[in-house]
Design a protein around this motif. Structure first.
Motif, short mmCIF file in Angstrom:
data_model
loop_
_atom_site.label_atom_id
_atom_site.label_comp_id
_atom_site.label_asym_id
_atom_site.label_seq_id
_atom_site.Cartn_x
_atom_site.Cartn_y
_atom_site.Cartn_z
N TYR A 171 64.48 65.78 13.41
CA TYR A 171 65.87 65.39 13.64
C TYR A 171 66.11 65.05 15.10
CZ TYR A 171 67.17 66.87 8.93
OH TYR A 171 67.27 66.99 7.57
N GLY A 172 65.49 65.80 16.00
CA GLY A 172 65.64 65.55 17.43
C GLY A 172 65.09 64.19 17.82
N VAL A 173 63.91 63.84 17.30
CA VAL A 173 63.30 62.54 17.59
C VAL A 173 64.15 61.42 16.99
CG1 VAL A 173 61.27 61.08 17.13
CG2 VAL A 173 60.97 63.47 17.81
N LEU A 174 64.63 61.60 15.77
CA LEU A 174 65.49 60.61 15.12
C LEU A 174 66.77 60.40 15.93
CD1 LEU A 174 65.98 58.73 12.72
CD2 LEU A 174 67.00 60.66 11.53
N PHE A 175 67.37 61.49 16.37
CA PHE A 175 68.59 61.41 17.17
C PHE A 175 68.33 60.67 18.48
CE2 PHE A 175 71.37 63.14 20.51
CZ PHE A 175 72.60 62.72 20.01
N LEU A 176 67.21 60.94 19.12
CA LEU A 176 66.85 60.29 20.38
C LEU A 176 66.64 58.79 20.18
CD1 LEU A 176 66.27 60.68 23.38
CD2 LEU A 176 63.89 61.12 22.79
N ILE A 177 65.97 58.41 19.10
CA ILE A 177 65.75 56.99 18.80
C ILE A 177 67.08 56.29 18.55
CG2 ILE A 177 64.79 55.39 17.09
CD1 ILE A 177 62.41 57.33 16.86
N LEU A 178 67.96 56.90 17.78
CA LEU A 178 69.28 56.32 17.51
C LEU A 178 70.09 56.17 18.80
CD1 LEU A 178 70.39 58.06 14.19
CD2 LEU A 178 69.94 55.63 14.56
N LEU A 179 70.03 57.18 19.65
CA LEU A 179 70.77 57.15 20.90
C LEU A 179 70.27 56.02 21.80
CD1 LEU A 179 72.93 58.56 22.64
CD2 LEU A 179 71.10 59.93 23.62
N LEU A 180 68.97 55.85 21.91
CA LEU A 180 68.40 54.80 22.76
C LEU A 180 68.69 53.40 22.24
CD1 LEU A 180 64.96 56.38 23.72
CD2 LEU A 180 66.98 56.12 25.16
N THR A 181 68.65 53.20 20.92
CA THR A 181 68.92 51.88 20.37
C THR A 181 70.41 51.57 20.36
OG1 THR A 181 68.94 52.73 18.11
CG2 THR A 181 66.85 51.80 18.95
N ALA A 182 71.25 52.55 20.19
CA ALA A 182 72.70 52.33 20.16
C ALA A 182 73.25 52.04 21.55
CB ALA A 182 73.41 53.54 19.57
N CYS A 183 72.57 52.51 22.59
CA CYS A 183 73.06 52.36 23.95
C CYS A 183 72.30 51.28 24.72
CB CYS A 183 72.96 53.68 24.70
SG CYS A 183 73.99 54.96 23.98
N SER A 184 71.73 50.31 24.00
CA SER A 184 71.01 49.25 24.71
C SER A 184 71.99 48.41 25.52
CB SER A 184 70.24 48.38 23.72
OG SER A 184 71.12 47.75 22.83
N GLU A 185 71.50 47.88 26.63
CA GLU A 185 72.36 47.09 27.52
C GLU A 185 72.73 45.78 26.85
OE1 GLU A 185 71.52 46.44 31.52
OE2 GLU A 185 70.92 48.50 31.91
N PRO A 186 73.97 45.35 27.03
CA PRO A 186 74.38 44.07 26.44
C PRO A 186 73.72 42.90 27.15
CG PRO A 186 76.17 45.01 27.72
CD PRO A 186 75.08 46.02 27.69
N GLN A 187 73.32 41.91 26.37
CA GLN A 187 72.80 40.67 26.93
C GLN A 187 73.98 39.83 27.40
OE1 GLN A 187 70.71 38.94 23.64
NE2 GLN A 187 68.84 40.10 24.04
N SER A 188 73.73 38.95 28.34
CA SER A 188 74.79 38.08 28.84
C SER A 188 75.25 37.12 27.76
CB SER A 188 74.29 37.27 30.04
OG SER A 188 74.05 38.11 31.13
N LEU A 189 76.51 36.75 27.83
CA LEU A 189 77.08 35.79 26.90
C LEU A 189 76.52 34.40 27.20
CD1 LEU A 189 80.78 36.98 27.12
CD2 LEU A 189 79.07 37.64 25.43
N GLU A 190 76.39 33.57 26.17
CA GLU A 190 75.87 32.22 26.34
C GLU A 190 77.03 31.23 26.31
OE1 GLU A 190 73.11 31.79 23.10
OE2 GLU A 190 71.91 33.49 23.77
N PHE A 191 77.14 30.43 27.35
CA PHE A 191 78.19 29.42 27.48
C PHE A 191 77.83 28.22 26.62
CE2 PHE A 191 79.85 25.70 29.88
CZ PHE A 191 81.19 25.97 29.75
N LYS A 192 78.79 27.75 25.80
CA LYS A 192 78.54 26.62 24.91
C LYS A 192 79.36 25.38 25.26
CE LYS A 192 75.74 28.67 22.03
NZ LYS A 192 74.40 28.22 21.76
N GLY A 193 80.37 25.52 26.14
CA GLY A 193 81.15 24.35 26.54
C GLY A 193 82.65 24.59 26.45
N LEU A 194 83.40 23.54 26.77
CA LEU A 194 84.86 23.57 26.70
C LEU A 194 85.33 22.78 25.49
CD1 LEU A 194 85.83 22.87 30.42
CD2 LEU A 194 85.87 25.05 29.24
#
Length: 157
Positions: free
Chosen positions: A6-29
């Motif tokens: 359970y501890g390992v599962l919790f740690l894996i969930l925590l690390l994947t849920a808190c991944s850094e957001p990627q930058s937004l991609e600009f598509k135009g006006l």
């Protein structure tokens, strides 16, 4: 052993849920409309199309950017209100740009003949997911026709 699993599962969930957001991609006006046109301050309304490559939704809390037209200063883009960004989707961000006529005149021939204009948006955006907030750099470049004739037709409505 069960607690370790359970501890390992919790740690894996925590690390994947808190991944850094990627930058937004600009598509135009899109949907460019001139609201006010005179020799002083002018207003242009447009929708900025972005894509969120993240597998989770975000809240855009703030944008502070310079907008350059053909490498020359054009206007500022500022947003100080929360805007919900859907996961893995394109979205439109409504924007109001104020600019001086002199900044538009520099590119008037290209605009009148509907030639492609190089647009750069450079600055920072503050994104949040839950209680986590991060400021990410914005550096977008595109070449696009702005269709000033269609935008001017919106003034008569």
């Amino acid at each position: 052993m069960k607690q370790l699993s359970y501890g390992v599962l919790f740690l894996i969930l925590l690390l994947t849920a808190c991944s850094e957001p990627q930058s937004l991609e600009f598509k135009g006006l899109q949907d460019i409309q001139l609201e006010k046109l005179n020799m002083g301050k002018n207003k242009l309304r447009a929708n900025i199309k972005y894509h969120n490559p993240n597998g989770f939704s975000l809240v855009l809390k703030q944008i502070d950017c310079k907008v350059l037209m053909n490498n020359g200063q054009f206007t500022q883009l500022k947003l100080d209100t929360n805007f919900t960004i859907p996961a893995n989707k394109d979205f439109l961000l409504p924007a109001l740009f104020e600019f001086q006529m002199s900044d538009l005149v520099k590119n008037s021939m290209d605009l009148l003949f509907n030639k492609p204009i190089k647009l750069n948006i450079v600055g920072n955006a503050t994104l949040s997911k839950g209680m986590f907030t991060k400021t990410v750099p914005i550096a977008f470049e595109t070449t696009q026709k702005l269709n000033l004739g269609a935008a001017l037709s919106g003034l008569n409505k």
